[in-house]
Design an enzyme around this catalytic site. Structure first.
Site, short mmCIF file in Angstrom:
data_model
loop_
_atom_site.label_atom_id
_atom_site.label_comp_id
_atom_site.label_asym_id
_atom_site.label_seq_id
_atom_site.Cartn_x
_atom_site.Cartn_y
_atom_site.Cartn_z
N THR A 199 46.97 24.86 40.72
CA THR A 199 47.47 23.76 41.56
C THR A 199 48.88 24.03 42.09
O THR A 199 49.41 23.21 42.84
CB THR A 199 47.49 22.45 40.74
OG1 THR A 199 48.21 22.72 39.52
CG2 THR A 199 46.10 21.97 40.42
N SER A 214 46.39 17.86 35.74
CA SER A 214 45.59 18.11 36.95
C SER A 214 44.10 18.01 36.73
O SER A 214 43.32 18.17 37.67
CB SER A 214 45.90 19.51 37.51
OG SER A 214 47.22 19.55 37.94
N ARG A 262 56.98 41.27 31.70
CA ARG A 262 57.34 42.37 32.61
C ARG A 262 58.02 43.56 31.94
O ARG A 262 57.80 44.69 32.31
CB ARG A 262 58.25 41.85 33.73
CG ARG A 262 57.52 40.96 34.71
CD ARG A 262 58.48 40.49 35.79
NE ARG A 262 57.85 39.46 36.60
CZ ARG A 262 58.52 38.51 37.22
NH1 ARG A 262 59.84 38.45 37.13
NH2 ARG A 262 57.87 37.61 37.94
N CYS A 313 59.50 38.56 42.76
CA CYS A 313 59.25 38.63 44.21
C CYS A 313 60.29 39.49 44.96
O CYS A 313 59.93 40.27 45.85
CB CYS A 313 59.21 37.23 44.80
SG CYS A 313 60.40 36.10 44.06
N GLN A 324 67.16 33.87 49.37
CA GLN A 324 65.82 33.54 48.87
C GLN A 324 65.39 32.11 49.20
O GLN A 324 66.15 31.15 49.04
CB GLN A 324 65.76 33.78 47.35
CG GLN A 324 65.98 35.24 47.02
CD GLN A 324 65.81 35.59 45.54
OE1 GLN A 324 66.55 36.43 45.04
NE2 GLN A 324 64.87 34.97 44.84
N SER A 368 60.71 28.06 48.16
CA SER A 368 59.35 28.13 47.61
C SER A 368 59.29 29.06 46.40
O SER A 368 58.36 28.97 45.60
CB SER A 368 58.35 28.58 48.68
OG SER A 368 58.78 29.78 49.26
N LYS A 400 66.79 40.90 36.62
CA LYS A 400 65.37 41.28 36.81
C LYS A 400 65.29 42.37 37.86
O LYS A 400 64.55 43.34 37.72
CB LYS A 400 64.56 40.07 37.30
CG LYS A 400 64.22 39.05 36.22
CD LYS A 400 63.47 37.88 36.86
CE LYS A 400 63.45 36.68 35.95
NZ LYS A 400 62.96 35.47 36.63
N HIS A 457 61.68 35.55 51.55
CA HIS A 457 62.99 36.02 51.09
C HIS A 457 63.48 37.13 52.02
O HIS A 457 62.69 37.97 52.47
CB HIS A 457 62.89 36.63 49.69
CG HIS A 457 62.51 35.67 48.60
ND1 HIS A 457 62.54 34.30 48.74
CD2 HIS A 457 62.13 35.90 47.30
CE1 HIS A 457 62.18 33.73 47.60
NE2 HIS A 457 61.91 34.68 46.71
N ASN A 461 57.52 35.42 50.06
CA ASN A 461 57.64 35.50 48.60
C ASN A 461 56.41 34.99 47.88
O ASN A 461 56.12 35.40 46.76
CB ASN A 461 58.88 34.72 48.14
CG ASN A 461 58.90 33.30 48.67
OD1 ASN A 461 58.93 33.08 49.88
ND2 ASN A 461 58.84 32.34 47.79
P1 NAP Z 1 54.60 25.61 40.72
O1 NAP Z 1 54.34 25.38 42.16
O2 NAP Z 1 55.55 24.70 40.03
O3 NAP Z 1 53.18 25.58 39.93
C1 NAP Z 1 53.09 25.70 38.55
C2 NAP Z 1 51.63 25.77 38.14
O4 NAP Z 1 51.55 26.00 36.72
C3 NAP Z 1 50.85 24.48 38.40
O5 NAP Z 1 49.50 24.81 38.67
C4 NAP Z 1 50.97 23.76 37.06
O6 NAP Z 1 49.91 22.85 36.82
C5 NAP Z 1 50.83 24.92 36.11
N1 NAP Z 1 51.42 24.63 34.79
C6 NAP Z 1 52.69 24.30 34.52
N2 NAP Z 1 52.85 24.09 33.18
C7 NAP Z 1 51.64 24.31 32.62
C8 NAP Z 1 51.14 24.25 31.29
N3 NAP Z 1 51.92 23.92 30.26
N4 NAP Z 1 49.83 24.52 31.09
C9 NAP Z 1 49.02 24.84 32.11
N5 NAP Z 1 49.42 24.91 33.39
C10 NAP Z 1 50.73 24.66 33.65
O7 NAP Z 1 55.16 27.08 40.46
P2 NAP Z 1 54.88 28.47 41.28
O8 NAP Z 1 55.96 28.70 42.27
O9 NAP Z 1 53.46 28.46 41.73
O10 NAP Z 1 55.14 29.56 40.14
C11 NAP Z 1 54.24 29.78 39.09
C12 NAP Z 1 54.62 31.05 38.36
O11 NAP Z 1 54.66 32.15 39.28
C13 NAP Z 1 55.99 31.04 37.69
O12 NAP Z 1 55.92 31.79 36.50
C14 NAP Z 1 56.87 31.74 38.69
O13 NAP Z 1 58.00 32.33 38.08
C15 NAP Z 1 55.92 32.79 39.20
N6 NAP Z 1 56.30 33.32 40.51
C16 NAP Z 1 56.58 32.50 41.54
C17 NAP Z 1 56.93 33.05 42.76
C18 NAP Z 1 57.26 32.21 43.92
O14 NAP Z 1 57.73 32.76 44.94
N7 NAP Z 1 57.03 30.89 43.88
C19 NAP Z 1 56.99 34.41 42.93
C20 NAP Z 1 56.69 35.24 41.86
C21 NAP Z 1 56.35 34.67 40.66
P3 NAP Z 1 50.07 21.26 37.15
O15 NAP Z 1 49.96 21.13 38.65
O16 NAP Z 1 48.92 20.69 36.41
O17 NAP Z 1 51.42 20.85 36.64
#
Ligand code: NAP
Length: 340
Positions: free
Chosen positions: A14, A43, A102, A133, A160, A163, A217, A246, A319
């Protein structure tokens, strides 16, 4: 011969990255037999679309991975630490987007354009890590230069998009911008300061050496992916009020002398990279052009005239796509083609 199909799970379905993973599995025509969508308890009850069908979101639990071949994780570091080993124990290969695994020496850290061979190391823990990213897009451009001329040092400053902090931060920039334009009180929940009409020279928490975690990182992941701990890397990472993509100003010093002609030709033929560099007509990479694309864009290619083997580049990528979902799906594609 019929194509082999795979049972796939997306953990964090989600979220900003999870949503892009679902879209990427569709648009890249990944051989999905069955797709499981996992998120937090909050969710459960929601449905998300995949190939025109509604799929119910399930809670992320250890049991959810039974029968799954590949699990794409983007649910944050805590859930990855807890559930990636459980998913691997259930027999699936995890491709994890968080920073949790990582730097584990038994977990490959992969940018397919740079070190696809490292995927073979998944057998040790059943986990492959997707890099940060900012590191991914930088290495799509720098790997061919490193392979030919050897990189001695990298100085990088990032710009950056919000998002990168997830869907709550996208809402924060929208809400703050709207409030500022209407002379209303500015709501603030995600960042320590206002992000609308501002720049924050802090991404993630500060460490004892004065750098942020995001900056370190970029240092550590670059060395691991390029398999060269002697490369000097120093980074300043900045959050800017841009929604998607980014940008990075990257200064490189090589060990061997290069010609600009050869650098341009290396960049022009690098996989996953598109050169956008025509100063005469004011063409260069911009976030608004990279958003929604899988390619990394490079431009402002010029010699650093202040040192002997110096080069300046401006590198931009989406990103959420190449910096997260696309890179993870490319890894899954290689797993499916070569290893599973
Ligand atoms: P986000 O939009 O906040 O989404 C987080 C997701 O994780 C949602 O589906 C949420 O579910 C779920 N979640 C959170 N806590 C949870 C738990 N305790 N158990 C199960 N599901 C859980 O964040 P995002 O940007 O997509 O990032 C997610 C991950 O990808 C992070 O580790 C981030 O560091 C990494 N990442 C992000 C990017 C980027 O550019 N955004 C790039 C590289 C890596 P609900 O909707 O149910 O809360």
């Amino acid at each position: 011969m019929s194509r082999k199909m795979f049972n796939i799970a997306v953990a964090g379905a989600t979220g900003a990255v999870g949503n892009e993973m679902i879209r990427g599995l569709e648009s890249r025509n990944f051989p999905v037999k069955n797709l499981k969508l996992l998120a937090s308890k909050r969710s459960v009850g929601r449905t998300l679309k995949f190939q025109g069908e509604d799929i119910a979101v399930e809670e992320l639990t250890a049991e959810a991975f039974k029968g799954v071949d590949i699990a794409l994780f983007s649910a944050g570091g805590g859930p990855s630490l807890e559930f990636a080993p459980k998913a691997a124990a259930a027999g699936c290969v995890v491709v994890d987007n968080s920073s949790a695994w990582r730097m584990d020496p038994e977990v490959p850290l992969v940018v397919p354009e740079a070190n696809a061979h490292a995927i073979a190391g998944y057998v040790k823990k059943g986990i492959i890590a997707n890099p940060n990213c900012s590191t991914i897009q930088m290495l799509v451009a720098l790997t061919p230069i490193h392979r030919k001329y050897g990189i001695r040092r990298i100085v990088v400053s990032t710009y950056q998009a919000v998002s990168g902090t997830g869907k709550k931060a996208i809402d924060e920039l929208l809400d703050q911008t709207r409030a500022m334009l209407h002379f209303m009180d500015v709501p603030r929940k995600v960042y320590p300061h206002r992000i609308a009409f501002n720049c924050l020279p802090q991404i993630d928490v500060f460490l004892e050496n004065g750098y942020t975690k995001e900056e370190m990182k970029m240092v550590n992941e670059t060395r691991k992916i390029l398999e060269d701990s002697s490369i000097g890397v120093t980074a300043t990472t900045v959050r800017v009020p841009v929604f998607y993509s980014h940008s990075e100003a990257v200064n490189v010093e090589t060990r061997e002398a290069f010609s600009m002609e050869d650098i341009r030709s290396l960049l022009a033929s690098a996989p996953g990279l598109r050169v956008v560099d025509d100063p005469a007509s004011q063409r260069y990479p911009m976030p608004m052009d990279a958003a929604g694309q899988d390619d990394t864009l490079v431009g402002r290619i010029r010699k650093d005239e202040s040192i002997e083997n110096g080069l300046n580049l401006w590198i931009v990528a989406d990103n959420i796509r190449k910096g997260a979902a696309t890179n993870a799906i490319q890894i899954a594609e290689l797993l499916a083609e070569k290893y599973l």
